[in-house]
Scaffold this motif. Structure first.
Motif, PDB file in Angstrom:
ATOM      1  N   LEU A  33       7.002  -1.555  -8.460  1.00 54.66           N
ATOM      2  CA  LEU A  33       5.630  -1.794  -8.025  1.00 54.66           C
ATOM      3  C   LEU A  33       5.094  -0.519  -7.387  1.00 54.66           C
ATOM      4  CD1 LEU A  33       6.178  -5.271  -6.330  1.00 54.66           C
ATOM      5  CD2 LEU A  33       5.448  -4.826  -8.678  1.00 54.66           C
ATOM      6  N   THR A  34       3.976  -0.038  -7.871  1.00 50.44           N
ATOM      7  CA  THR A  34       3.349   1.125  -7.257  1.00 50.44           C
ATOM      8  C   THR A  34       2.190   0.676  -6.376  1.00 50.44           C
ATOM      9  OG1 THR A  34       1.668   1.574  -8.947  1.00 50.44           O
ATOM     10  CG2 THR A  34       3.891   2.422  -9.362  1.00 50.44           C
ATOM     11  N   ARG A  35       1.909   1.472  -5.370  1.00 43.96           N
ATOM     12  CA  ARG A  35       0.781   1.151  -4.494  1.00 43.96           C
ATOM     13  C   ARG A  35      -0.525   1.706  -5.042  1.00 43.96           C
ATOM     14  NH1 ARG A  35      -1.562  -2.618  -1.996  1.00 43.96           N
ATOM     15  NH2 ARG A  35      -2.286  -2.259   0.119  1.00 43.96           N
ATOM     16  N   PHE A  36      -0.422   2.776  -5.858  1.00 42.96           N
ATOM     17  CA  PHE A  36      -1.618   3.489  -6.264  1.00 42.96           C
ATOM     18  C   PHE A  36      -1.713   3.587  -7.783  1.00 42.96           C
ATOM     19  CE2 PHE A  36      -0.348   5.242  -2.111  1.00 42.96           C
ATOM     20  CZ  PHE A  36      -1.467   4.867  -1.379  1.00 42.96           C
ATOM     21  N   PRO A  37      -2.919   3.818  -8.284  1.00 48.85           N
ATOM     22  CA  PRO A  37      -3.078   4.061  -9.718  1.00 48.85           C
ATOM     23  C   PRO A  37      -2.684   5.500 -10.054  1.00 48.85           C
ATOM     24  CG  PRO A  37      -5.198   4.215  -8.639  1.00 48.85           C
ATOM     25  CD  PRO A  37      -4.224   3.801  -7.581  1.00 48.85           C
ATOM     26  N   PRO A  38      -2.342   5.769 -11.298  1.00 50.44           N
ATOM     27  CA  PRO A  38      -1.923   7.117 -11.681  1.00 50.44           C
ATOM     28  C   PRO A  38      -3.099   8.022 -12.041  1.00 50.44           C
ATOM     29  CG  PRO A  38      -1.633   5.635 -13.517  1.00 50.44           C
ATOM     30  CD  PRO A  38      -2.163   4.797 -12.394  1.00 50.44           C
ATOM     31  N   ASP A  39      -4.168   7.915 -11.287  1.00 47.37           N
ATOM     32  CA  ASP A  39      -5.359   8.719 -11.573  1.00 47.37           C
ATOM     33  C   ASP A  39      -6.091   9.002 -10.268  1.00 47.37           C
ATOM     34  OD1 ASP A  39      -6.986   6.373 -10.978  1.00 47.37           O
ATOM     35  OD2 ASP A  39      -6.504   5.653 -12.998  1.00 47.37           O
ATOM     36  N   GLU A  40      -7.267   9.612 -10.387  1.00 47.06           N
ATOM     37  CA  GLU A  40      -7.986  10.090  -9.208  1.00 47.06           C
ATOM     38  C   GLU A  40      -8.461   8.969  -8.295  1.00 47.06           C
ATOM     39  OE1 GLU A  40     -10.755   9.464 -12.590  1.00 47.06           O
ATOM     40  OE2 GLU A  40      -8.904  10.610 -12.314  1.00 47.06           O
ATOM     41  N   ARG A  41      -8.454   7.725  -8.760  1.00 43.56           N
ATOM     42  CA  ARG A  41      -8.852   6.616  -7.878  1.00 43.56           C
ATOM     43  C   ARG A  41      -7.949   6.503  -6.658  1.00 43.56           C
ATOM     44  NH1 ARG A  41      -8.271   1.454 -11.092  1.00 43.56           N
ATOM     45  NH2 ARG A  41      -6.652   2.701 -12.137  1.00 43.56           N
ATOM     46  N   ALA A  42      -6.746   7.054  -6.752  1.00 44.51           N
ATOM     47  CA  ALA A  42      -5.797   6.979  -5.640  1.00 44.51           C
ATOM     48  C   ALA A  42      -6.294   7.743  -4.416  1.00 44.51           C
ATOM     49  CB  ALA A  42      -4.430   7.510  -6.079  1.00 44.51           C
ATOM     50  N   GLY A  43      -7.210   8.718  -4.612  1.00 44.32           N
ATOM     51  CA  GLY A  43      -7.854   9.371  -3.481  1.00 44.32           C
ATOM     52  C   GLY A  43      -7.060  10.467  -2.805  1.00 44.32           C
ATOM     53  N   HIS A  44      -5.878  10.778  -3.292  1.00 47.71           N
ATOM     54  CA  HIS A  44      -5.002  11.776  -2.666  1.00 47.71           C
ATOM     55  C   HIS A  44      -4.008  12.210  -3.739  1.00 47.71           C
ATOM     56  CE1 HIS A  44      -2.179  13.724  -0.010  1.00 47.71           C
ATOM     57  NE2 HIS A  44      -2.621  13.167   1.107  1.00 47.71           N
ATOM     58  N   PRO A  83      14.565  -0.708 -15.809  1.00 43.48           N
ATOM     59  CA  PRO A  83      13.761  -1.774 -15.198  1.00 43.48           C
ATOM     60  C   PRO A  83      12.976  -2.529 -16.277  1.00 43.48           C
ATOM     61  CG  PRO A  83      13.476   0.320 -14.057  1.00 43.48           C
ATOM     62  CD  PRO A  83      14.188   0.624 -15.335  1.00 43.48           C
ATOM     63  N   LYS A  84      12.519  -3.701 -15.930  1.00 41.66           N
ATOM     64  CA  LYS A  84      11.795  -4.531 -16.883  1.00 41.66           C
ATOM     65  C   LYS A  84      10.341  -4.081 -17.031  1.00 41.66           C
ATOM     66  CE  LYS A  84      13.261  -7.934 -18.453  1.00 41.66           C
ATOM     67  NZ  LYS A  84      13.959  -8.224 -19.727  1.00 41.66           N
ATOM     68  N   ARG A  85       9.703  -3.707 -15.924  1.00 35.24           N
ATOM     69  CA  ARG A  85       8.264  -3.416 -15.976  1.00 35.24           C
ATOM     70  C   ARG A  85       7.826  -2.632 -14.749  1.00 35.24           C
ATOM     71  NH1 ARG A  85       8.939  -8.984 -15.369  1.00 35.24           N
ATOM     72  NH2 ARG A  85       8.502  -9.174 -17.609  1.00 35.24           N
ATOM     73  N   VAL A  86       6.623  -2.040 -14.888  1.00 32.05           N
ATOM     74  CA  VAL A  86       5.948  -1.381 -13.768  1.00 32.05           C
ATOM     75  C   VAL A  86       4.581  -2.030 -13.594  1.00 32.05           C
ATOM     76  CG1 VAL A  86       5.139   0.785 -12.790  1.00 32.05           C
ATOM     77  CG2 VAL A  86       7.061   0.805 -14.387  1.00 32.05           C
ATOM     78  N   TYR A  87       4.302  -2.481 -12.396  1.00 35.90           N
ATOM     79  CA  TYR A  87       2.994  -3.042 -12.055  1.00 35.90           C
ATOM     80  C   TYR A  87       2.446  -2.309 -10.833  1.00 35.90           C
ATOM     81  CZ  TYR A  87       2.522  -7.018 -15.235  1.00 35.90           C
ATOM     82  OH  TYR A  87       2.327  -7.801 -16.351  1.00 35.90           O
TER      83      TYR A  87
END
Length: 838
Positions: free
Chosen positions: A152-163, A198-202
């Motif tokens: 599970l990631t906290r952030f998206p893999p793009d500029e929406r993450a803000g940092h 792992p089975k998946r990334v969300y």
């Protein structure tokens, strides 16, 4: 392989923070239920406090999954709301805050070697400075070691993450997902851990990333993580708030919530889930060959469990352990063996503690170790042996432990003379800007050092063996707080501390350098102290004798330090004490807060020397503290007398006694009393004084934003993170850039981490904007340094990172700050008007 996996999990039976905590019956019952679940989840983000503690709490205590948080960094580049510690010291605090949070929510903690070098506006910069390939290999290593079913990631893999760090954490999690199962990627890791898939990334998303998200959004799994746990007597949101509140250095105290709390998870990679994050994952014992024989044994233990007599389930736990031991070596086998061993100890109420007579000791010293053992059950328990490699201890005991009968004894043993020191492993060497250097690959992922010394206690429990690793701790009783403890640590026999981290030489006159030498040894210390100087520099005396008859004794040694006759710049000063032909050159720094264990750092005994011509005007500076910074020490370095004013000392009469007033960083955010005496400060400016306000955030005083300055200005989130970005002088004739020192763009060389942060983006025309700067590809920012003439005085608002630059000995920062503090003292020009270019 059996030894390998056992080594990876052995620390789970060691209490890392003082007194071992005996769980209550409800917690034991929850552990029993977890013994029957074989599921795992890895949460991935960038910094301490990025993690969703509610998700970690729910995963570990509702789904009963082995849950861990992988943080890319230790948060070294952030700010500190509870003290003056920054950079490496702050990273150590935030590491321990994460571990404190995990002790509450039940997760494990991992890190990569990435250093938090400060705010990063894009992932390209983050990967360039970190070294993407190095950190990616760390992420893969942790995944292979922990073997999560879901990521599970906290952030998206793009500029929406803000940092850039936020974005990078998601990108690395996704790329690692593809690499962790490939045997040809990092084959040395494969030899140790094998491959894994792992089975998946969300992504743990929410309305802060997509304000339209709901239960019907394609690719989204919605989980109610606000449910109530009857065994724990709290909702997962309430537990999560307690966990999150451990991030005290960041001001993240949180209120507990009750009621439903939906969390949204967006598909990123791997197999899609339908309604459950663990869809398609076998979370029962049948996932292991032969595991089907374990499951009914655990179910029977759950049926037999008696909350008032938990020891009655010990025989069944021993049967469960024997069955698990028949399984083939695997991570799950060793993970569950660790769990069942801990359950046996918990159900027995078996208390085992070893305390040592000193918190700090040096290699080779004789340690007095006090053992306290008690079996709080009628089950037959016998102590068979105690062993410790670090203490050369190997004794057969055969000591009965009757029900609730306290057993005490002592042992005196020398500490291994070849022992390494206990300073944090990632700080033992000078690190690069983006990555820490560690002693070996086995350290990668570890949140902290293991205990400095442990004792292996082997017990006979109803005819079976139980091995418990007991760390050495130091305990004492505080008259207010009661019993306290801290980890035992191995340190050098003598500490060598310089009186200041930076010495500024504004001219060729000598300065007094004080060396504090302190003994941590039980034997007398006799040696010679000296300074290691840059070429051309001299000290008087050249060396000094050191005699410390016993532990804890200290002596201050004064040296007059003479700068070289020629040559300006920044230099390094080192100190050492030589004892019996061996040089000791480590200082000691300690960190002590109630919410984390006592921390000891052993940096090199060194200081920065700044030899640059700096002139000052005025004598006394009033300083009003904010979140904590080293500005007062820097001002004293320049020769000022600094009055660190308490709130009740900020009065009109006292303000007449100072030449300038400085507000510490985030003072307006952290000191609620400032708004009440700000009118007096502005009247002080109007009467001819100078007020310097360092950076604040806009969050906490929007209502009163027109009251902290003489004219309106609006604080934004604009910042310049590239410390080498071009600085353009907008008003070269302004007194703040000319008197008593001429400021040029060269004075912005060698700045560290960033230019500044939280710049104003709008201001009244009465302010002069003195500088312009920007990160690559962004518009210029003019709000880093604003100066306004107000009445007969000057008001300064600056987002420049003086709080970072001054402790690092950045010469240009000292020159500029001296000018700001000297405003109003300059000779009056023939034309007092300065053209405003805004």
């Amino acid at each position: 392989m059996r030894l390998l996996f056992a080594g990876l999990l052995s620390l789970t039976l060691i209490c890392s923070f003082g007194q071992p905590r005996q769980p209550n019956a409800a917690a034991i019952q929850l552990k029993l239920k977890k013994l029957n679940v074989l599921a795992s989840a890895l949460y991935v983000a960038a910094h301490p406090d990025d993690e969703n503690t509610r998700a970690i709490t729910w995963l570990g205590n509702d789904r009963l999954a082995a849950t861990a948080y992988l943080s890319m960094t230790r948060g070294d580049g952030g700010q500190n709301l509870i003290g003056p510690e920054l950079r490496d010291q702050l990273g150590l605090i935030r590491t321990q805050e994460l571990l404190a949070a995990r002790r509450i929510d039940g997760g494990q903690q991992f890190f990569t070697r990435a250093n938090d070098f400060g705010f990063s506006k894009n992932v390209r910069e983050a990967f360039t400075i970190w070294g993407k390939d190095e950190i990616l290999s760390d992420v893969v290593r942790v995944m292979r070691q922990f073997q999560p079913d879901i990521i599970l990631t906290r952030f998206p893999p793009d500029e929406r993450a803000g940092h850039g760090h936020h974005t990078g954490s998601a990108v690395l999690a996704i790329e690692a997902f593809d690499l962790v199962g490939k045997a040809d990627y990092q084959p040395d890791q494969v030899k140790q851990f094998g491959t894994w898939q792992p089975k998946r990334v969300y992504m743990n998303t929410g309305r802060f990333f997509d304000n339209t998200i709901n239960e019907t959004t394609p690719g989204v799994v919605v989980v109610n993580m606000g449910t109530y746990n009857t065994l724990l007597g709290k909702s997962y949101s309430e537990i999560a708030a307690e966990s999150r509140s451990q991030h005290k250095s960041q001001g993240f105290g949180s209120s507990g919530r009750r009621g439903d709390s939906p969390e949204y998870f967006l598909y990123l990679k791997g197999e899609k889930a339908d309604k459950d994050l663990f869809d398609g994952v076998n979370t029962t014992w049948t996932r292991l060959p032969g595991g089907d024989k374990v499951q009914p044994l655990v179910e029977q233990a759950l049926k037999e469990f008696n909350a008032e007599k938990p020891y009655t389930v010990v025989p069944q736990l021993l049967r469960i352990r024997k069955q698990i031991e028949t399984l083939a070596p695997s991570m799950w086998r060793e993970r569950k063996l660790a769990e069942v061993n801990q359950l046996i100890q918990d159900c027995l109420g078996l208390f085992a503690e070893v305390t040592v007579n000193q918190p700090w000791m040096s290699p080779g010293e004789l340690a007095t170790n006090s053992f306290e053992l008690v079996n709080r059950s009628p089950v037959a328990v016998q102590l068979l042996s105690i062993k410790s490699q670090k203490l050369a201890m190997d004794s057969s005991m055969n000591l009965d432990l009757p029900d609730n009968k306290l057993v005490l004894f002592r042992s005196k043993k020398p500490i291994d003379p070849q022992s390494s020191y206990s300073d944090p492993y990632w700080l033992r060497e000078d690190h690069l800007q983006g990555i820490f250097l560690v002693p070996g690959p086995e350290y990668i992922g570890k949140p902290e050092n293991g205990p400095a010394a442990t004792v292996t206690c082997t017990f006979d429990v109803a005819g079976d063996r139980l091995v418990v690793e007991v760390p050495l701790v130091y305990k004492w009783t505080d008259p207010v707080k009661g019993e306290l403890s801290r980890p035992f640590e191995i340190v050098p026999p003598v500490f060598v501390n310089l009186s200041q981290p930076v010495f500024v030489f504004p001219n060729t006159q000598p300065k007094l350098v004080t060396l504090l030498v302190k003994s941590s040894s039980g034997s007398p210390v006799n040696g010679t102290a000296k300074l290691i100087l840059p070429p051309g520099w001299k000290s008087d005396p050249v060396s000094a004798a050191v005699t410390l008859p016993k532990r804890g004794e200290e002596v201050k040694l004064d040296f007059w330090l003479f700068p070289a006759a020629k040559g300006q710049g920044s230099f390094k000063l080192f100190a050492q004490v030589e004892i019996n032909g061996k040089a000791y050159d480590r200082a000691v720094q300690t960190i002590s807060y109630d919410h984390i264990p006592f921390q000891t750092l052993l940096p090199k005994a060194e200081a920065s020397l700044v030899r640059v011509d700096i002139n000052t005007q005025g004598h006394v500076i009033g300083y009003i503290a904010g979140a904590g910074d080293e500005t007062p020490a820097a001002l004293r370095n320049l020769g000022y007398e600094v009055w660190e004013m308490k709130n009740d000392e900020v009065t009109p009469d006292n303000l007449k006694k100072v030449d300038a007033v400085v507000l510490g960083v985030r003072a307006l955010n952290t000191n609620e009393r400032i708004r009440f005496f700000m009118p007096d400060l502005l009247k002080y400016v109007e009467a001819g004084g100078t007020l310097i306000a360092q950076y604040n955030t806009s969050n906490d005083f929007e209502i009163d934003k027109d009251k902290f300055a003489p004219y309106p200005l609006n604080i934004s989130r604009e910042r310049v993170t590239e410390e080498n970005s071009e600085v353009r002088v907008l008003l070269p004739d302004h007194p703040a850039l000319n008197y008593p020192n001429k400021i040029t763009p060269e004075d912005f060389n060698h700045w560290v981490q960033e230019r500044g942060l939280y710049f104003p983006d709008k201001w009244d025309p009465k302010y002069d904007a003195l500088l312009s700067m920007n990160d690559a590809g962004e518009p210029e920012r003019k709000g880093s340094l604003l100066v306004a003439k107000y009445g007969n005085g000057y008001y300064v608002y600056t987002g420049l990172s003086f709080f970072r630059e001054l402790p690092e000995g950045v010469a240009g920062a000292y020159k500029l700050f001296a000018n700001l503090a000297s405003l109003g003292k300059q000779p009056k020009p023939k034309n007092d008007k300065v053209k405003n270019t805004k």
